[in-house]
Design a protein around this motif. Structure first.
Motif, PDB file in Angstrom:
ATOM      1  N   LEU A  25      45.457  43.820  45.951  1.00  0.00           N
ATOM      2  CA  LEU A  25      44.339  42.892  46.070  1.00  0.00           C
ATOM      3  C   LEU A  25      43.067  43.645  46.436  1.00  0.00           C
ATOM      4  N   LYS A  26      41.969  43.249  45.817  1.00  0.00           N
ATOM      5  CA  LYS A  26      40.639  43.731  46.198  1.00  0.00           C
ATOM      6  C   LYS A  26      39.911  42.507  46.732  1.00  0.00           C
ATOM      7  N   ILE A  27      39.493  42.531  47.974  1.00  0.00           N
ATOM      8  CA  ILE A  27      38.840  41.386  48.606  1.00  0.00           C
ATOM      9  C   ILE A  27      37.339  41.633  48.626  1.00  0.00           C
ATOM     10  N   LEU A  28      36.571  40.697  48.057  1.00  0.00           N
ATOM     11  CA  LEU A  28      35.109  40.785  48.066  1.00  0.00           C
ATOM     12  C   LEU A  28      34.551  39.605  48.853  1.00  0.00           C
ATOM     13  N   GLY A  29      34.000  39.896  50.015  1.00  0.00           N
ATOM     14  CA  GLY A  29      33.347  38.851  50.792  1.00  0.00           C
ATOM     15  C   GLY A  29      32.006  38.511  50.168  1.00  0.00           C
ATOM     16  N   CYS A  30      31.767  37.216  49.952  1.00  0.00           N
ATOM     17  CA  CYS A  30      30.541  36.752  49.291  1.00  0.00           C
ATOM     18  C   CYS A  30      29.850  35.696  50.146  1.00  0.00           C
ATOM     19  N   ARG A  31      28.541  35.601  49.974  1.00  0.00           N
ATOM     20  CA  ARG A  31      27.768  34.579  50.688  1.00  0.00           C
ATOM     21  C   ARG A  31      28.173  33.191  50.210  1.00  0.00           C
ATOM     22  N   THR A  32      28.029  32.230  51.108  1.00  0.00           N
ATOM     23  CA  THR A  32      28.241  30.837  50.718  1.00  0.00           C
ATOM     24  C   THR A  32      26.881  30.205  50.471  1.00  0.00           C
TER      25      THR A  32
END
Length: 188
Positions: free
Chosen positions: A78-85
């Protein structure tokens, strides 16, 4: 072929798709598209996830929470990309930021495969360049979902209650038993 195929969390949870091209002989050095799921809270990734090298676009808070856990039930590359909401939504991801994060990973072209909520979100955000619909000769029953939910497509409603879609330069192609409709998305 696109660099990535995107689905939403509902499609991932219900269908557990592979998100790859199964009938394709890769002889010219091109790689399979990267599978991507948009899952704000990172709660719908199946433990037996069938997508290899999955990129999960989730909120920055969900990404931090995931990285702080000691054990991960499905670390299948898994590659986790945190993104803005988005400020104006119910904590949905800012899709422009999702695309920026994917671009940072070397992904230049994406295909949004579904489901209805994800397709609609990209259309509402005017983040669609082309529209491709494949119509297969299969009946899915009376309880099928609309391809778009809560989005007014360019032409508005037709007199029959359907939606008029004003694609630019449309092309209709027959591929075996399937029909494919391709056209440029008329930006707002």
């Amino acid at each position: 072929v696109h660099d990535a195929v995107i689905v939403g969390s509902g499609t991932m949870k219900v269908d557990n798709p592979r998100l790859n091209v199964r009938h394709w002989n890769v002889t010219d050095g091109r790689q399979q598209p990267r599978p991507v799921v948009i899952d704000t809270h990172m709660k719908n990734i199946p433990a037996d996830c069938r997508a290899d090298f999955l990129i999960v676009c989730c909120s920055e808070a969900a990404a931090a929470k995931y990285k702080n856990k000691q054990s991960h039930q499905h670390d299948k590359q898994l590659k986790i990309l945190g993104c803005r909401t988005s400020i104006d939504s119910d904590n949905h991801l800012d899709l422009s930021h999702v695309l920026e994060r994917l671009r940072d990973e070397g992904i230049q072209s994406v295909m949004v495969e579904g489901g209805a909520s994800t397709l609609s979100s990209f259309a509402r955000a005017d983040l669609v360049d082309a529209f491709v619909v494949t119509i297969a000769p299969k009946l899915i029953g009376l309880n099928g979902l609309n391809a778009f939910s809560g989005v007014s497509l360019v032409g508005g409603e037709s007199s029959s209650g359907g939606v008029d879609l004003d694609l630019l330069n449309p092309i209709i192609v027959s591929l075996g038993r399937d029909v494919v409709i391709v056209g440029e998305w008329p930006h707002k």
